[in-house]
Scaffold this motif. Structure first.
Motif, PDB file in Angstrom:
ATOM      1  N   GLY A 233     -46.646   7.278  22.307  1.00 23.82           N
ATOM      2  CA  GLY A 233     -47.555   6.913  21.225  1.00 23.82           C
ATOM      3  C   GLY A 233     -47.157   7.560  19.913  1.00 23.82           C
ATOM      4  O   GLY A 233     -47.179   6.919  18.845  1.00 23.82           O
ATOM      5  N   ILE A 234     -46.788   8.843  19.962  1.00 31.21           N
ATOM      6  CA  ILE A 234     -46.308   9.543  18.766  1.00 31.21           C
ATOM      7  C   ILE A 234     -45.048   8.871  18.226  1.00 31.21           C
ATOM      8  O   ILE A 234     -44.895   8.667  17.005  1.00 31.21           O
ATOM      9  N   ALA A 235     -44.124   8.508  19.133  1.00 34.97           N
ATOM     10  CA  ALA A 235     -42.862   7.894  18.716  1.00 34.97           C
ATOM     11  C   ALA A 235     -43.085   6.528  18.069  1.00 34.97           C
ATOM     12  O   ALA A 235     -42.444   6.192  17.063  1.00 34.97           O
ATOM     13  N   ILE A 236     -43.987   5.742  18.630  1.00 31.49           N
ATOM     14  CA  ILE A 236     -44.263   4.413  18.066  1.00 31.49           C
ATOM     15  C   ILE A 236     -44.869   4.544  16.673  1.00 31.49           C
ATOM     16  O   ILE A 236     -44.481   3.829  15.737  1.00 31.49           O
ATOM     17  N   MET A 237     -45.808   5.459  16.510  1.00 33.39           N
ATOM     18  CA  MET A 237     -46.410   5.659  15.192  1.00 33.39           C
ATOM     19  C   MET A 237     -45.360   6.142  14.185  1.00 33.39           C
ATOM     20  O   MET A 237     -45.359   5.725  13.023  1.00 33.39           O
ATOM     21  N   ARG A 238     -44.454   7.000  14.632  1.00 31.82           N
ATOM     22  CA  ARG A 238     -43.397   7.488  13.744  1.00 31.82           C
ATOM     23  C   ARG A 238     -42.488   6.341  13.301  1.00 31.82           C
ATOM     24  O   ARG A 238     -41.988   6.340  12.164  1.00 31.82           O
TER      25      ARG A 238
END
Length: 390
Positions: A233-238
């Motif tokens: 989730g963090i990677a997708i938002m980044r």
């Protein structure tokens, strides 16, 4: 053009995010809660609890940080519940495991070393464990066609049609097909229906704590939630230009998980797959305005929570094999992604295969579920093979 008019776009994106997220996987949540010992009322309460907590978490995080941060229930975690089954101590012990999972998420926020430790688990091992957990659920549409062809075939055909025409809506429309099957079945049988089933209600359970539930359920649930939801989730938002604040996100989702646990909620986390629906340019060309989609997603989840009892009643009334088929179809994409990531690196393939097979076997040793032993076996094989190479 006024500022109010363009807001309709991110608001609609949030509504779509919630609808797709909810209808695509609520059956997995109910199936998982049932597997670990919840009765129909407790499972419906759990669905209500996670709907409320993730809705509130979306609103809080998106509003506070002006980002399209979305929160979801842990779908891989719910699949893990199915694979684990009843733990030592029954439903109350499962509730205790949910509370321990919440405590671990909170500890991750307060003690960064724990998050670093989870990050050290090789992705191939974590994804192989997830793939093994998902496999039995993904077989349900296939076995269901044999067990109840009249009920399952329309669901599968609907899914296939929309997978071709509108992939995002394939599982929601498969659920609509399942609802039609249930309605036709009830009409054909002339079965009585109790309207009280449609009223949402929280059912609280006093937790108990057992070693089997701690090791066999809480730890794998925490690892799956972190490795398969929060980190991606963090990677997708980044990828869309947003740096999600890690500690506040873990605090909010950890508190939300704790608040929902005694009502039957298993875990909430940062959204992964559905995160792109609210964070992409499709939600709004201006990235500074997409936070509205996050708030809209949360508000929509709160509205859907009102109807959670109706969704749960549909599962209870469904003919054999229909709802498991919908749940399996909802997990096809996650299963494919997990398998791909598990075997992508040839040097990690053998440990990943061992992890997958142990997780898929469903074995329980000393009261501890296969998911835990899959991690142990995969890490052990990996250590032996890498040591030999060095």
């Amino acid at each position: 053009m006024s500022d109010a008019a363009p807001l309709s776009r991110p608001i609609l994106a949030g509504v779509v995010t919630a609808l797709v997220g909810f209808t695509s996987s609520f059956a997995v949540v109910l199936t998982g809660l049932d597997a670990v010992g919840a009765n129909a009322a407790q499972a419906a309460s759990g669905l209500l609890a996670v709907s409320l907590t993730m809705g509130l978490a979306c609103v809080v995080l998106a509003w506070r940080y002006r980002m399209p941060i979305t929160v979801a229930w842990s779908t891989p975690g719910a699949a893990l519940l199915v694979a684990t089954g009843t733990v030592e101590g029954g439903w109350s012990a499962a509730v205790g495991a949910f509370l321990i999972t919440a405590a671990l998420i909170l500890l991750t926020a307060l003690w960064p070393a724990l998050g670093a430790l989870i990050a050290r688990i090789p992705p191939s091992i974590a994804q192989a464990m997830l793939a093994g957990v998902l496999l039995p659920l993904c077989l349900a549409p296939i076995t269901g066609i044999v067990a109840n062809p009249w009920g399952v075939v329309p669901v599968v055909l609907t899914w296939l049609l929309f997978a071709r025409l509108a992939p995002r809506w394939a599982v929601p429309f498969a659920f609509v097909a399942a609802a039609v099957v249930v309605a036709v079945s009830l009409i054909g049988e002339g079965a009585p229906f109790d309207p009280a089933l449609l009223l949402p209600r929280l059912e609280f359970t006093a937790p108990t704590f057992t070693v089997g539930a701690l090791v066999g359920l809480a730890l794998p649930l925490f690892i799956v939630t972190m490795a398969s939801q929060n980190v991606p989730g963090i990677a997708i938002m980044r990828s869309f230009g947003y740096e999600v604040p890690w500690r506040p996100a873990m605090l909010v989702t950890g508190i939300g998980t704790a608040l929902g646990a005694t009502a039957g909620g298993h875990a909430i986390n940062l959204a992964a797959i559905s995160a792109a629906l609210a964070a992409s340019p499709d939600a709004d060309p201006d990235p500074r305005r997409r936070w509205v989609a996050g708030v809209s997603t949360g508000a929509s989840y709160l509205v859907l929570a009102v109807f959670s009892a109706a969704f749960a009643a549909l599962v209870v009334l469904a003919p054999a094999a229909v709802i498991p088929a919908v749940a399996g179809l909802a997990l096809f994409a996650a299963f494919g992604s997990a398998v791909q990531q598990a075997i992508d690196d040839p040097n990690e393939r053998i440990p990943a295969v061992v992890t997958f097979l142990v997780a898929a076997s469903g074995i329980a040793v000393l009261g501890v579920s296969a998911a835990f032993w899959a991690l142990v076996a995969g890490l052990l094989v990996r250590t032996v093979l890498h040591t030999r190479r060095r």
